[in-house]
Design an enzyme around this catalytic site. Structure first.
Site, PDB file in Angstrom:
ATOM      1  N   ARG A  68       9.294  19.171 -21.391  1.00  0.00           N
ATOM      2  CA  ARG A  68       8.617  18.473 -20.797  1.00  0.00           C
ATOM      3  C   ARG A  68       8.186  17.437 -21.951  1.00  0.00           C
ATOM      4  O   ARG A  68       8.588  16.279 -21.807  1.00  0.00           O
ATOM      5  CB  ARG A  68       7.372  18.777 -19.609  1.00  0.00           C
ATOM      6  CG  ARG A  68       6.344  17.082 -19.226  1.00  0.00           C
ATOM      7  CD  ARG A  68       5.625  17.883 -18.434  1.00  0.00           C
ATOM      8  NE  ARG A  68       5.923  19.029 -17.567  1.00  0.00           N
ATOM      9  CZ  ARG A  68       6.665  18.419 -16.707  1.00  0.00           C
ATOM     10  NH1 ARG A  68       6.720  17.868 -16.299  1.00  0.00           N
ATOM     11  NH2 ARG A  68       6.836  19.384 -15.475  1.00  0.00           N
ATOM     12  N   LEU A  96       3.589  14.439 -16.067  1.00  0.00           N
ATOM     13  CA  LEU A  96       3.266  14.005 -16.924  1.00  0.00           C
ATOM     14  C   LEU A  96       3.058  15.195 -18.015  1.00  0.00           C
ATOM     15  O   LEU A  96       2.054  15.087 -18.399  1.00  0.00           O
ATOM     16  CB  LEU A  96       2.590  12.596 -17.702  1.00  0.00           C
ATOM     17  CG  LEU A  96       3.320  11.921 -16.884  1.00  0.00           C
ATOM     18  CD1 LEU A  96       2.472  10.229 -17.610  1.00  0.00           C
ATOM     19  CD2 LEU A  96       5.278  11.418 -16.540  1.00  0.00           C
ATOM     20  N   HIS A 112       0.127   7.468  -4.755  1.00  0.00           N
ATOM     21  CA  HIS A 112       0.115   8.493  -3.618  1.00  0.00           C
ATOM     22  C   HIS A 112       0.534   7.847  -2.260  1.00  0.00           C
ATOM     23  O   HIS A 112      -0.862   7.412  -1.905  1.00  0.00           O
ATOM     24  CB  HIS A 112       0.070   9.639  -4.723  1.00  0.00           C
ATOM     25  CG  HIS A 112       0.054  10.787  -3.606  1.00  0.00           C
ATOM     26  ND1 HIS A 112       1.214  11.385  -3.674  1.00  0.00           N
ATOM     27  CD2 HIS A 112      -0.861  11.511  -2.749  1.00  0.00           C
ATOM     28  CE1 HIS A 112       0.981  12.125  -3.178  1.00  0.00           C
ATOM     29  NE2 HIS A 112       0.481  12.137  -2.270  1.00  0.00           N
TER      30      HIS A 112
END
Ligand code: GRF
Length: 205
Positions: A68, A96, A112
């Site tokens: 990541r 993130l 969202h």
């Protein structure tokens, strides 16, 4: 003279929220701003094609096999290269890393399709329908390293009617998404807010 604020959009799919922001900028609903770069983890994201057809710079950074943070370092480097002031996630299907969040403190927004903290994660409209909620909606929030978390900037509610399907509900919510994402970006770029704990409240500037 106002400096033009540079927005970096991150997306993984369709890109209708990106287009809503681009349209709002073009129409002057978000003043003194431009989309400087659209980044995607997916080569085949329709949002990338949509950005290209608007002559907006794009960058595809495949995430396969990368940790990541290693991945996020590449994305942050591209955003810095393009001197991005504000990062807008628009259907970006990745969490993130703390590295990314720290690189843009209170400068990353997400949209969202639920009234958070209800129904985080995937298929939020289906979750709301199956749960039997009578109101659904959408949320624009600041992004932290947790999924669909971070202080809420704006929300809009839509009623769930008896004959709603996942498709009809998603469509109603999407119209509100496009509207409040524009409002939230305008508010944040104008700096007309303060954050106290989790509460984002408006200030005059
Ligand atoms: C939207 O429903 C957004 O709220 C969610 O992902 C979807 C992206 O749609 N995060 P689009 O790519 O902006 O059309």
């Amino acid at each position: 003279m106002f400096m033009t604020k540079r927005i970096g959009v991150l997306l993984s799919g369709r890109g209708s929220n990106f287009e809503a922001l681009a349209d709002s900028i073009a129409a002057g609903r978000i003043p003194n701003a431009e989309v400087a770069i659209v980044v995607s983890n997916r080569e085949d994201a329709p949002g990338i094609a949509r950005a290209k057809s608007r002559s907006i710079a794009t960058k595809v950074i495949p995430s396969k096999g990368l940790e990541r943070e290693t991945y996020d370092r590449q994305v942050v480097a591209v955003l810095h290269e393009h001197e991005v002031d504000l990062v807008c996630l628009a259907g970006y299907m990745r969490l993130l890393s703390p590295y990314f969040v720290t690189a843009f403190p209170s400068r990353i927004l997400n949209i969202h399709p639920s009234l958070l903290p209800s129904f985080p994660g995937l298929e939020s409209q289906k979750q709301a329908l199956e749960y039997g909620a009578k109101f659904a909606g959408c949320t624009v929030h600041f992004v932290d390293e947790n999924l669909d978390a971070g202080p809420i900037i704006l929300q809009a509610a839509v009623p769930v009617e008896d004959d709603d399907t996942e498709a009809s509900l998603s469509e109603k919510i999407l119209r509100e998404e496009h509207r409040i994402y524009t409002e939230a970006v305008k508010l944040v770029l104008a700096g007309q807010y303060k954050i106290t704990g989790r509460r984002v409240t408006r200030t005059e500037k």
